[in-house]
Design an enzyme around this catalytic site. Structure first.
Site, mmCIF file in Angstrom:
data_model
loop_
_atom_site.group_PDB
_atom_site.id
_atom_site.type_symbol
_atom_site.label_atom_id
_atom_site.label_comp_id
_atom_site.label_asym_id
_atom_site.label_seq_id
_atom_site.Cartn_x
_atom_site.Cartn_y
_atom_site.Cartn_z
ATOM 1 C CB CYS A 214 -1.126 0.046 1.126
ATOM 2 S SG CYS A 214 -0.484 -0.676 2.530
ATOM 3 C CD GLN B 106 -1.347 -8.769 0.196
ATOM 4 O OE1 GLN B 106 -0.392 -7.944 0.502
ATOM 5 N NE2 GLN B 106 -1.921 -9.105 1.147
ATOM 6 C CG HIS C 65 -3.999 -0.330 -2.472
ATOM 7 N ND1 HIS C 65 -2.701 -1.004 -2.890
ATOM 8 C CD2 HIS C 65 -3.782 -0.492 -1.114
ATOM 9 C CE1 HIS C 65 -2.363 -1.802 -1.709
ATOM 10 N NE2 HIS C 65 -3.140 -1.374 -0.664
ATOM 11 C CG HIS D 163 -5.944 -0.914 2.095
ATOM 12 N ND1 HIS D 163 -4.514 -0.674 2.217
ATOM 13 C CD2 HIS D 163 -6.241 0.307 2.469
ATOM 14 C CE1 HIS D 163 -4.192 0.278 2.827
ATOM 15 N NE2 HIS D 163 -5.363 0.928 3.092
#
Length: 589
Positions: A283, A330, A334, A460
């Protein structure tokens, strides 16, 4: 005082039965191992466990578990009652000191001085316990000890390593046997075993715990998943980005990760006097991309996606194949939006998550709404607003859900989607987190229609969770027999004799030209039955067998290893059939 009798259909009945079985097991252990110290022994999903420190550093063996289970049956035959008593704090301390039970003493010492402490006695075994229990140890009709494990006292590696024994208990032998069969099936589907057998991935000691090597076959499946992910994101308004694996420590101070998440981060690396950290999350990098220039409200919502590799400082005791690792990729995104876009964007993300998971065969989803944890950043009013927004989205989509009180991230509440696999187990995959805090931390702005600057809201979002964990879940769900669009090899072309190899290579070439994954076992002299067995063991969906007659007719004898069906097809028919079945599923929102 003893607990009331519970019927089988009481929601607390199995938990009570298993808690009682845990005490029965502990009673057997202290009889067999005089001087054994015991820690905690709760009921858990489908069973129970108890932690012990055994005398003389004894390590439990499978033979020990057989002896413990036999002693449990002997004690149960005596039918000792589960007898409750209440002690004052000092009285309890004296009793457990007399019994040389240091872990119980430590627990009691942390209780208030006025605390009344409840205990239960089962024969000679005596322990702290709130209860309830079945009336006596003979009231546990079906139980089995499963396996030993290691566990640090209080989960802290600086504390003693204890021996944990896992077991299960049920109200009938048929229920017990059905559960044990589910365990056997879970073992057959274990992704670690399948990963070795199918040569998909490995974790090597020379590499380090929790770090995964993807082998060619596993890499093919991962590539297919990632390509599917990228196509879907581009089609749904996302822009894909890349970011580094490491950043200056100051970035993690600004994001408050070092304040709230430091225990899960790797330690600093110093380069030319500057401290850097491996990233535990993507992030802050996406925030910096947003902050690279002035943004207008006309650009929002801005959806940035990345298959970004992150690193978490997981303890060695919790590492588990692909399901718990230290380095993983991952499927992150965002979303930056105006306050009045938040509800719509969250709902779009939920719908996208549902649709993506269904393309992999997961139709049965569970939903949880996780709220503010005790250790959290940000204004309480904004937290309440964010939680209300997520609840409204779930209501609009008519999604039943449970509330996970305190389960949110430190910067915001979240919606989690869980898939249910072929064995009925649930796995958390998709997450949608609403965040008012990070935009404030990084002083993010956009220029509104009024010409003034405003603060965006950040969402997120992951759909699959991580490539490693999702691959492990997928592997166990399909027991290694992936659907055709995911299979590493979609068709193996097998010859009766080496004379048919030229035609087999021609068939494989036609399949490859159509974008299909085909292989020809080329081991001179190997007999056809051995090649078929190898293809079946490798869980290849289709085997195309070619003998002299097939060459003469320009055909392939096609075997479906999943259904067992066999049929002769022309090469054109083979390419058309597999090409149609191998198309990635459409994403239906």
């Amino acid at each position: 005082m003893v607990a009331a009798v519970l019927t089988d259909d009481d929601p607390q009945a199995l938990e009570t039965l298993r808690h009682s079985a845990a005490h029965l097991m502990a009673a057997a252990v202290v009889e067999l191992f005089p001087g054994a110290e015991y820690a905690i022994g709760p009921a858990i999903a489908d069973g129970f466990y108890y932690d012990f420190l055994l005398p003389d550093g004894h390590r439990l063996t499978p033979e020990d578990l057989v002896r413990v289970e036999e002693r449990m049956r002997t004690i149960a035959s005596r039918r000792p009652a589960f007898e409750r008593s209440e002690l004052g704090r000092e009285e309890a301390l004296a009793e457990f000191r007399r019994r040389h039970q240091r872990f119980k003493v430590e627990i009691i010492e942390q209780l208030p001085a006025t605390e009344v402490i409840s205990c239960y006695r089962t024969g000679d075994f005596f322990d702290l316990c709130r209860g309830p229990h079945v009336p006596d140890a003979g009231g546990i009709p079906a139980f089995r000890l499963l396996h030993p494990a290691g566990a640090y006292w209080r989960g802290d590696e600086r504390n003693p390593m204890l021996q944990r024994i896992y077991g299960t208990a049920w109200f009938s032998e048929p229920d017990l046997e059905a559960y044990l069969e589910r365990l056997r099936e879970a073992d057959r589907r274990d992704h670690r075993r399948l990963g070795r057998e199918l040569e998909l991935f490995s974790a090597e000691e020379a590499l380090g715990g929790g770090l995964i090597l993807w082998h060619p076959a596993g890499s093919v499946v991962r590539e297919v998943i990632e390509d599917h992910w990228r196509r879907a994101h581009r089609a749904h308004g996302y822009q894909l980005v890349f970011s580094p694996h490491i950043a200056k420590e100051e970035l993690w101070v600004e994001s408050h990760h070092l304040e709230f998440y430091a225990d899960d981060m790797w330690g600093p690396v110093e380069v030319e006097g500057t401290r850097y950290r491996l990233k535990p999350m993507n992030c802050p990098f996406h925030i910096l991309i947003y902050r690279a220039r002035t943004r207008s409200y006309r650009e929002l919502p801005l959806r940035l996606g990345e298959l970004g590799t992150v690193y978490r400082h997981e303890r060695s005791g919790v590492l588990h194949g692909l399901l718990r690792v230290r380095g993983f990729t991952q499927d992150d995104a965002h979303l930056f939006c105006t306050p009045d876009q938040v509800g719509e964007e969250v709902e779009r993300a939920v719908a996208f998550s549902q649709a993506m998971l269904r393309t992999f065969g997961f139709e049965d989803l569970e939903v949880a709404l996780s709220t503010r944890p005790a250790k959290a950043a940000g204004d309480l009013a904004l937290w309440e607003q964010a939680e209300a927004t997520l609840a409204e989205v779930l209501a609009r989509r008519k999604l039943p859900h449970r509330v996970d009180a305190g389960g949110g991230a430190f910067y915001g509440p979240k919606i989690d989607l869980f898939v249910r696999d072929a064995l009925g187990r649930t796995w958390q995959c998709a997450t949608i987190q609403l965040d008012y805090g990070q935009p404030a931390n990084f002083r993010l702005e956009y220029v509104g229609p009024d010409g003034a600057t405003h603060r965006p809201v950040m969402i997120h979002r992951t759909l699959l969770g991580s490539m490693e964990r999702f691959f492990g879940v997928l592997l166990e769900h399909y027991a290694g027999a992936f659907p055709l669009w995911l299979a590493p090899v979609q068709c193996q072309v097998i010859t009766v004799t080496d004379e048919q190899l030229p035609f087999a290579r021609e068939v494989a070439g036609r399949l490859a030209a159509a974008g299909l994954r085909a292989a020809v076992p080329d081991r001179p002299g190997e007999r056809m039955p051995a090649k078929i067995r190898d293809g079946q063991r490798a869980k290849v969906p289709y085997l195309g067998v070619i003998g002299p007659r097939e060459v003469a007719a320009g055909q392939v004898h096609l075997r479906d290893t999943r259904s067992g069906a066999q049929t002769p097809v022309t090469v054109d028919e083979l390419v058309a059939r597999l090409g149609s079945e191998a198309r990635p599923p459409e994403l239906a929102l």
